[in-house]
Design a protein around this motif. Structure first.
Motif, PDB file in Angstrom:
ATOM      1  N   ASP A  79       0.842  -1.196   0.000  1.00  0.00           N
ATOM      2  CA  ASP A  79       0.000   0.000   0.000  1.00  0.00           C
ATOM      3  C   ASP A  79       0.876   1.244   0.000  1.00  0.00           C
ATOM      4  OD1 ASP A  79       0.948   0.257   2.585  1.00  0.00           O
ATOM      5  OD2 ASP A  79      -0.997   0.001   3.560  1.00  0.00           O
ATOM      6  N   HIS A  80       0.252   2.419   0.177  1.00  0.00           N
ATOM      7  CA  HIS A  80       1.005   3.674   0.095  1.00  0.00           C
ATOM      8  C   HIS A  80       2.010   3.824   1.226  1.00  0.00           C
ATOM      9  CE1 HIS A  80      -2.221   4.508   2.933  1.00  0.00           C
ATOM     10  NE2 HIS A  80      -1.554   5.565   3.342  1.00  0.00           N
ATOM     11  N   ALA A 125       9.098   7.535  -2.693  1.00  0.00           N
ATOM     12  CA  ALA A 125       7.710   7.066  -2.664  1.00  0.00           C
ATOM     13  C   ALA A 125       7.008   7.494  -1.379  1.00  0.00           C
ATOM     14  CB  ALA A 125       7.670   5.548  -2.804  1.00  0.00           C
ATOM     15  N   SER A 161       7.872   3.274 -13.086  1.00  0.00           N
ATOM     16  CA  SER A 161       7.206   2.000 -12.814  1.00  0.00           C
ATOM     17  C   SER A 161       8.059   0.815 -13.227  1.00  0.00           C
ATOM     18  CB  SER A 161       5.864   1.950 -13.552  1.00  0.00           C
ATOM     19  OG  SER A 161       6.064   2.081 -14.952  1.00  0.00           O
ATOM     20  N   THR A 193       6.035  -2.161 -11.797  1.00  0.00           N
ATOM     21  CA  THR A 193       5.092  -1.765 -10.751  1.00  0.00           C
ATOM     22  C   THR A 193       3.782  -1.345 -11.394  1.00  0.00           C
ATOM     23  OG1 THR A 193       6.902  -1.013  -9.329  1.00  0.00           O
ATOM     24  CG2 THR A 193       4.689  -0.228  -8.804  1.00  0.00           C
ATOM     25  N   THR A 231      -0.017   0.052 -10.659  1.00  0.00           N
ATOM     26  CA  THR A 231      -0.871   0.713  -9.665  1.00  0.00           C
ATOM     27  C   THR A 231      -2.300   0.233  -9.797  1.00  0.00           C
ATOM     28  OG1 THR A 231       0.536   2.681  -9.688  1.00  0.00           O
ATOM     29  CG2 THR A 231      -1.696   2.942  -8.813  1.00  0.00           C
ATOM     30  N   ASP A 261      -4.874   2.986  -4.124  1.00  0.00           N
ATOM     31  CA  ASP A 261      -3.548   3.476  -3.758  1.00  0.00           C
ATOM     32  C   ASP A 261      -2.663   2.318  -3.303  1.00  0.00           C
ATOM     33  OD1 ASP A 261      -1.605   5.345  -3.674  1.00  0.00           O
ATOM     34  OD2 ASP A 261      -2.340   6.450  -1.955  1.00  0.00           O
ATOM     35  N   GLN A 262      -2.766   1.230  -4.042  1.00  0.00           N
ATOM     36  CA  GLN A 262      -1.950   0.050  -3.811  1.00  0.00           C
ATOM     37  C   GLN A 262      -1.221  -0.303  -5.103  1.00  0.00           C
ATOM     38  OE1 GLN A 262      -4.661  -2.954  -2.387  1.00  0.00           O
ATOM     39  NE2 GLN A 262      -5.319  -1.705  -0.643  1.00  0.00           N
ATOM     40  N   GLN A 263      -0.134  -1.031  -4.979  1.00  0.00           N
ATOM     41  CA  GLN A 263       0.676  -1.382  -6.139  1.00  0.00           C
ATOM     42  C   GLN A 263       1.048  -2.854  -6.103  1.00  0.00           C
ATOM     43  OE1 GLN A 263       3.960   1.409  -5.699  1.00  0.00           O
ATOM     44  NE2 GLN A 263       3.078   2.757  -7.237  1.00  0.00           N
TER      45      GLN A 263
END
Length: 310
Positions: free
Chosen positions: A140-141, A200, A241, A261, A263, A268-270
């Motif tokens: 997550d963020h 990040a 990314s 990566t 998204t 708001d998770q990757q």
């Protein structure tokens, strides 16, 4: 609001100077830009700083020195889009930095109150399970690990319990990177990975200025890791990314993997995906790691396999 970390409370949350997140970012970029890079002719007077003076930047951006000074000192905490664009051009900001400045300078900066724990959609957990040949992890963020598949767990954190993302205290990529010697040793390109991780977190707290868990994480890292504290005050910002990750894995040795990566919209998770070019030694290393999991399975699959074996 994001600001300078100056200490930590007993509960682990940050003690910060409020109201100067925009100013701090502007100051860091002004001090980074030399007069030569900005196209300013050298004068005959001695310069006490290597970067631009406030007046020089204000002139380049077409704003008054007094107005720019109020922005940098935190007296003014927002700016119009035109001013943001002018400052970004004068400071030679990269696109990711320009967007970061836009968020910090927004007069209606969104404040999203976050729950103490992110939730992973069940469909994403199913998706991870189908990616048996590709290491995958969801964060997550805050860089908390929400889930990983078996190969992702074996690649990134085999020394951590497979079910740890479902526990009360989840694994955290940033915390492991700076404070866990096993995870740190995984990265031959540790400095590059650390810079990306700090960047990040800067961008995350700009988007979520009212997230106490994120504040607590950054505060603890700033206190417990001098390296993190030094990187944090430089305010790195970047957006990418795709990376090439050079790893030194305890089971399969040195391996270089592509890291994509993706998204997830609205969350708001990757998802971090790791792969190698087919037919290479790096691909063979991933295959070897996967074969080791078949011989020594971990995670919830183990119980079902044991039942089938009986």
């Amino acid at each position: 609001m994001q600001a300078e970390v100056v200490g930590q409370r007993d509960d682990g949350s940050m003690i910060r100077k409020r109201g100067n997140d925009l100013g701090g970012f502007l100051r860091s970029r002004r001090e980074r830009l030399t007069p030569a890079e900005a196209g300013i002719e050298p004068g005959i007077t001695h310069r006490r700083v290597s970067g631009l003076r406030r007046g020089e930047l204000a002139e380049l951006a077409g704003v008054s020195v007094g107005y720019y000074t109020r922005l940098e000192q935190g007296v003014s905490t927002s700016a119009s889009g035109a001013v943001v664009d002018a400052l970004a051009m004068a400071l030679r900001l990269e696109p990711a930095e320009h967007e970061h400045l836009r968020i910090l300078a927004s007069p209606r900066r969104p404040v999203r109150l976050r729950s103490s724990r992110s939730t992973l959609r069940p469909s994403i957990r199913v998706l991870l399970a189908t990616m048996s040949a590709i290491p995958a992890v969801v964060i997550d963020h805050r860089s908390d690990v929400l889930a990983w598949n078996r190969l992702g767990h074996a690649l990134l954190a085999g020394h951590v319990d497979f079910d740890a993302p479902d526990s009360r205290v989840r694994p955290n990529i940033a915390r492991m990177l700076f404070l866990d010697p096993h995870h740190r040793a995984l990265y031959r390109d540790w400095q590059a990975k650390a810079q990306v991780t700090v960047a990040a977190l800067h961008q995350a707290i700009a988007r979520h200025p009212a997230d106490p868990e994120l504040e607590r994480l950054i505060g603890r890292l700033a206190v417990d890791s001098p390296e993190f504290a030094r990187m944090w005050v430089r305010r790195p910002v970047r957006a990418c990314s795709y990376y090439l990750r050079q790893l030194d894995h305890p089971v399969v040795g040195q391996v270089t993997l592509s890291n994509e990566t993706v998204t997830l919209p609205d969350d708001d998770q990757q998802i971090g995906l790791f792969y190698a070019q087919p037919g290479t030694a790096d691909a063979d290393a991933l295959t070897l790691l996967a074969q080791g999991l078949e011989l020594h399975p971990v995670g919830p699959e183990t119980a079902a396999q044991k039942e089938n074996a009986q």
